[in-house]
Design an enzyme around this catalytic site. Sequence first.
Site, short mmCIF file in Angstrom:
data_model
loop_
_atom_site.label_atom_id
_atom_site.label_comp_id
_atom_site.label_asym_id
_atom_site.label_seq_id
_atom_site.Cartn_x
_atom_site.Cartn_y
_atom_site.Cartn_z
N SER A 12 0.83 -1.20 0.00
CA SER A 12 0.00 0.00 0.00
C SER A 12 0.87 1.27 0.00
CB SER A 12 -0.95 -0.04 1.20
OG SER A 12 -1.96 0.94 1.08
N ASP A 47 -9.80 -5.12 -4.09
CA ASP A 47 -9.15 -4.15 -3.21
C ASP A 47 -10.03 -2.92 -3.08
OD1 ASP A 47 -7.45 -2.15 -2.09
OD2 ASP A 47 -5.69 -3.23 -2.79
N HIS A 76 -7.66 -5.65 0.48
CA HIS A 76 -6.45 -4.82 0.53
C HIS A 76 -5.36 -5.40 1.42
CE1 HIS A 76 -4.17 -1.14 0.04
NE2 HIS A 76 -4.08 -0.98 1.35
#
Length: 324
Positions: free
Chosen positions: A174, A261, A302
């Site tokens: 991320s 995600d 995610h």
Amino acid sequence: MKRPVFVLITAYVSVPVVLYLFPWILGHAIFSHLLRFPFFVDLSRPEDVLNHTCNFYLNTEEGISVGVWHTLPASQWEEATGRRSEWYWETLGDGSPVIIYLHGNLGTRAIHHRVELVKILSAAGYHVLSLDYRGFGDSSGEPSEAGLTSDALYLYQWVKKQTSGSVVCLWGHSLGTGVATNTAMKVQEQGSIVDALILEAPYTRIGKVVTDHPLAKMYTFLPGFESLVWSILEMNNIVFANDKNVKALASSLLILHAEDDNIVPYHMGLELYDIALQAKKEYNTDAHVEMISYSANLGLSHNDIYLDPKLSNVVREFLQHLTR
């Protein structure tokens, strides 16, 4: 009835005004470093959540101390009992690949999905060094893009000094994908090439993640709102340009992204993959470029790609390309 409606409208309109008057708020929201989840974990005692791990600190620059966990590969587990950090550092020269894990925003190196990933990588035979950037966890200082990159670069260079030619891989998740590609660019500018990059749930540019966020979309019809966001990011020197970096990098690259995600859209991972393939073709490099997509039916979203039972095989096969 009129009063509640008036309050709601006022609250709605005030958000862009507050961002304009206090631009640092957006930076704090992006890093979310003050949310030090999980709250009741003593980061100096990694053994409370993670076996075969030592905690230590590095002074990445004057006045900045960052916390790091070093988790051993399975081959070293039996010998680790009672050992001090200096012994852990010596094991970095055992020839096993080293993965530097650069986490996303919010929380510390002790968050559940980060710890679970480290367990999998450790069991697969890798040294894993998990870094809390400045301002995160028990690390001092305040976060910035330049600061996070500086911390990761210092750790990378420190690891290279400890190893004896072992593969060193930067794994970013991320927000950490931007730190990883920034660090790899710094290394490349200094005349070397990072052995490998693994980008988990990567974005093209952090500004696109911000403007794509559901809360931001509530304001996109307001004239100038998107421009305001981009100008605030520029004012805070927050770019994290993965698209620009990937286009210039010569490192082998593995992208991991789930179709469902809900934080970083899947299409951004695809865009980076296409950019990397074009760069490989344009510069005729030997770098291995690969992307693993996870079906939305798996529900990995995610943070949960670590739940893929084949993940250790995916990583092993990718890193094997470096020695062929």
